[in-house]
Design a protein around this motif. Structure first.
Motif, PDB file in Angstrom:
ATOM      1  N   THR A   5      15.917 -28.033 -17.285  1.00  0.00           N
ATOM      2  CA  THR A   5      16.781 -26.965 -16.338  1.00  0.00           C
ATOM      3  C   THR A   5      18.068 -27.485 -16.508  1.00  0.00           C
ATOM      4  O   THR A   5      19.101 -26.709 -17.231  1.00  0.00           O
ATOM      5  CB  THR A   5      16.757 -27.291 -15.085  1.00  0.00           C
ATOM      6  N   ALA A   8      19.307 -26.405 -19.677  1.00  0.00           N
ATOM      7  CA  ALA A   8      18.860 -25.070 -20.516  1.00  0.00           C
ATOM      8  C   ALA A   8      20.461 -24.243 -19.497  1.00  0.00           C
ATOM      9  O   ALA A   8      21.082 -23.771 -19.808  1.00  0.00           O
ATOM     10  CB  ALA A   8      18.051 -24.026 -19.285  1.00  0.00           C
ATOM     11  N   LEU A   9      20.866 -25.082 -18.130  1.00  0.00           N
ATOM     12  CA  LEU A   9      22.180 -24.778 -17.996  1.00  0.00           C
ATOM     13  C   LEU A   9      23.708 -24.907 -18.704  1.00  0.00           C
ATOM     14  O   LEU A   9      24.569 -24.350 -19.227  1.00  0.00           O
ATOM     15  CB  LEU A   9      21.891 -25.720 -16.584  1.00  0.00           C
ATOM     16  N   SER A  12      23.283 -22.522 -21.614  1.00  0.00           N
ATOM     17  CA  SER A  12      24.009 -21.440 -21.033  1.00  0.00           C
ATOM     18  C   SER A  12      25.678 -21.403 -20.148  1.00  0.00           C
ATOM     19  O   SER A  12      26.384 -20.470 -21.055  1.00  0.00           O
ATOM     20  CB  SER A  12      23.395 -20.879 -19.415  1.00  0.00           C
ATOM     21  N   ALA A  49       9.893 -17.320 -17.022  1.00  0.00           N
ATOM     22  CA  ALA A  49      10.257 -18.636 -17.318  1.00  0.00           C
ATOM     23  C   ALA A  49       9.047 -19.537 -18.458  1.00  0.00           C
ATOM     24  O   ALA A  49       9.354 -20.498 -18.101  1.00  0.00           O
ATOM     25  CB  ALA A  49       9.913 -18.792 -15.839  1.00  0.00           C
ATOM     26  N   ILE A  80      20.135 -16.892 -21.557  1.00  0.00           N
ATOM     27  CA  ILE A  80      19.376 -17.991 -20.276  1.00  0.00           C
ATOM     28  C   ILE A  80      18.027 -17.577 -20.315  1.00  0.00           C
ATOM     29  O   ILE A  80      17.187 -18.550 -20.038  1.00  0.00           O
ATOM     30  CB  ILE A  80      19.949 -17.446 -18.589  1.00  0.00           C
ATOM     31  N   ASN A  83      15.826 -20.221 -23.208  1.00  0.00           N
ATOM     32  CA  ASN A  83      16.294 -21.106 -23.515  1.00  0.00           C
ATOM     33  C   ASN A  83      15.143 -21.629 -22.047  1.00  0.00           C
ATOM     34  O   ASN A  83      14.167 -21.163 -21.385  1.00  0.00           O
ATOM     35  CB  ASN A  83      17.316 -21.378 -22.180  1.00  0.00           C
ATOM     36  N   TRP A  85      13.039 -23.609 -19.051  1.00  0.00           N
ATOM     37  CA  TRP A  85      13.102 -23.550 -17.376  1.00  0.00           C
ATOM     38  C   TRP A  85      12.818 -24.857 -16.924  1.00  0.00           C
ATOM     39  O   TRP A  85      11.363 -24.423 -17.084  1.00  0.00           O
ATOM     40  CB  TRP A  85      14.273 -22.542 -16.965  1.00  0.00           C
ATOM     41  N   SER A  86      13.002 -25.461 -15.731  1.00  0.00           N
ATOM     42  CA  SER A  86      11.709 -26.127 -14.775  1.00  0.00           C
ATOM     43  C   SER A  86      11.000 -25.914 -14.723  1.00  0.00           C
ATOM     44  O   SER A  86       9.944 -26.345 -14.334  1.00  0.00           O
ATOM     45  CB  SER A  86      12.005 -27.462 -14.146  1.00  0.00           C
ATOM     46  N   ASP A  90      14.024 -22.474 -10.954  1.00  0.00           N
ATOM     47  CA  ASP A  90      15.759 -22.547 -11.716  1.00  0.00           C
ATOM     48  C   ASP A  90      16.079 -22.126 -12.712  1.00  0.00           C
ATOM     49  O   ASP A  90      17.089 -21.952 -12.677  1.00  0.00           O
ATOM     50  CB  ASP A  90      15.339 -24.024 -12.299  1.00  0.00           C
ATOM     51  N   LEU A  91      15.015 -20.968 -12.946  1.00  0.00           N
ATOM     52  CA  LEU A  91      15.504 -19.806 -13.940  1.00  0.00           C
ATOM     53  C   LEU A  91      16.544 -18.594 -13.620  1.00  0.00           C
ATOM     54  O   LEU A  91      17.424 -18.412 -12.897  1.00  0.00           O
ATOM     55  CB  LEU A  91      14.011 -19.339 -14.472  1.00  0.00           C
ATOM     56  N   GLY A  94      19.722 -20.417 -12.206  1.00  0.00           N
ATOM     57  CA  GLY A  94      20.508 -20.227 -14.078  1.00  0.00           C
ATOM     58  C   GLY A  94      21.163 -18.997 -13.341  1.00  0.00           C
ATOM     59  O   GLY A  94      22.545 -18.892 -14.140  1.00  0.00           O
TER      60      GLY A  94
END
Length: 262
Positions: A5, A8-9, A12, A49, A80, A83, A85-86, A90-91, A94
């Motif tokens: 995450t 990914a953040l 983004s 996700a 987004i 990517n 995400w955990s 979390d998606l 984001g």
């Protein structure tokens, strides 16, 4: 926050920076609306996700489902979604964060942090209002309409969009936590952090300026200060920055003394 995450953040946020400061109000509103769509569709959320999902397939889903949103919003949502995400939550987080950052960029002259903080103070002082915006029984439409009535003529369109989204998709968070999160994201987008300074009585603008300068020097970054007056502190100052609290109030010291005597 898992390592996936965090990466990914970061990716983004880089995609948002790639827009070159051309973020628009509509783009932020559409991103937050897309996040709410994802929040209500288990299948769609799971597909985007899925860490093993094909990148091109995810882009195809985004382009098909969100064909009506503008190109910038769809591009950011595509970044987004592609990517890793955990978790599904979390998606959603984001999408929410990037949407809020877009709105912050679209209103450089508006003091969104102050508007969000002021609304939070109103909600905190009115238990019925807090119940109205936080109840699971109320519909999303009624909550959005309530926020429009309360803030529509008093705050920027960006602040209204942020608060309206938060009450429609709280994801288990109370309204105070939601507003603190949004305020911190808006401030971070401006390269600042938010500190809440609580004193027992009013202080002068000069004193607040000196305190802001001292705290900024201590934390190594610019700060946006929210000042709260709480007579129960008796005297002194309490500062909260994120999860860190510096409590130099008289009330705190008296409480420590009572504990020692006990």
């Amino acid at each position: 926050m898992g390592s996936a995450t965090r990466e990914a953040l970061s990716n983004s946020r880089s995609a948002l920076a790639g827009l070159g400061g051309k973020a628009q109000l509509a783009t932020g509103e559409q991103l937050l609306a897309a996040g709410r769509v994802l929040g209500t569709s288990f299948q769609l959320r799971a597909a985007l996700a899925d860490p093993s999902g094909d990148r091109d397939a995810k882009l195809s889903i985004v382009n098909a489902v969100f064909a009506s949103i503008d190109a910038s919003a769809r591009e950011l949502l595509g970044v987004i979604a592609t990517n890793v995400w955990s978790s599904e939550d979390d998606l959603l987080a984001g999408v929410e964060e990037i949407g809020i950052r877009v709105l912050a960029q679209s209103a450089p002259s508006s003091d969104i942090e102050a508007e969000l903080f002021a609304f939070g103070a109103v909600v905190q002082s009115d238990s019925q209002l807090e119940l109205a915006v936080g109840s699971k029984l109320g519909s999303d439409e009624s909550k959005a309409a309530l926020i429009e009535r309360l803030l529509g003529a008093k705050a920027s369109k960006q602040s209204v969009a942020i608060v309206s989204h938060l009450v429609q998709q709280p994801r288990g968070r109370r309204i105070g936590e939601l507003l603190r999160f949004a305020t911190s994201v808006v401030a971070d987008e401006a390269g600042l952090a938010v500190a809440t300074v609580t004193t027992a009585s009013a202080i002068s603008a000069e004193q607040l300026t000196r305190l802001t300068a001292a705290l900024s020097a201590n934390y190594g970054r610019g700060l946006r200060i929210n000042h709260v007056i709480d007579p129960s502190l008796v005297g002194g100052v309490r500062v909260q920055l994120g999860d860190e609290v510096i409590d130099g109030s008289v009330a705190s010291r008296l409480n420590e003394l009572r504990l020692q005597l006990a």
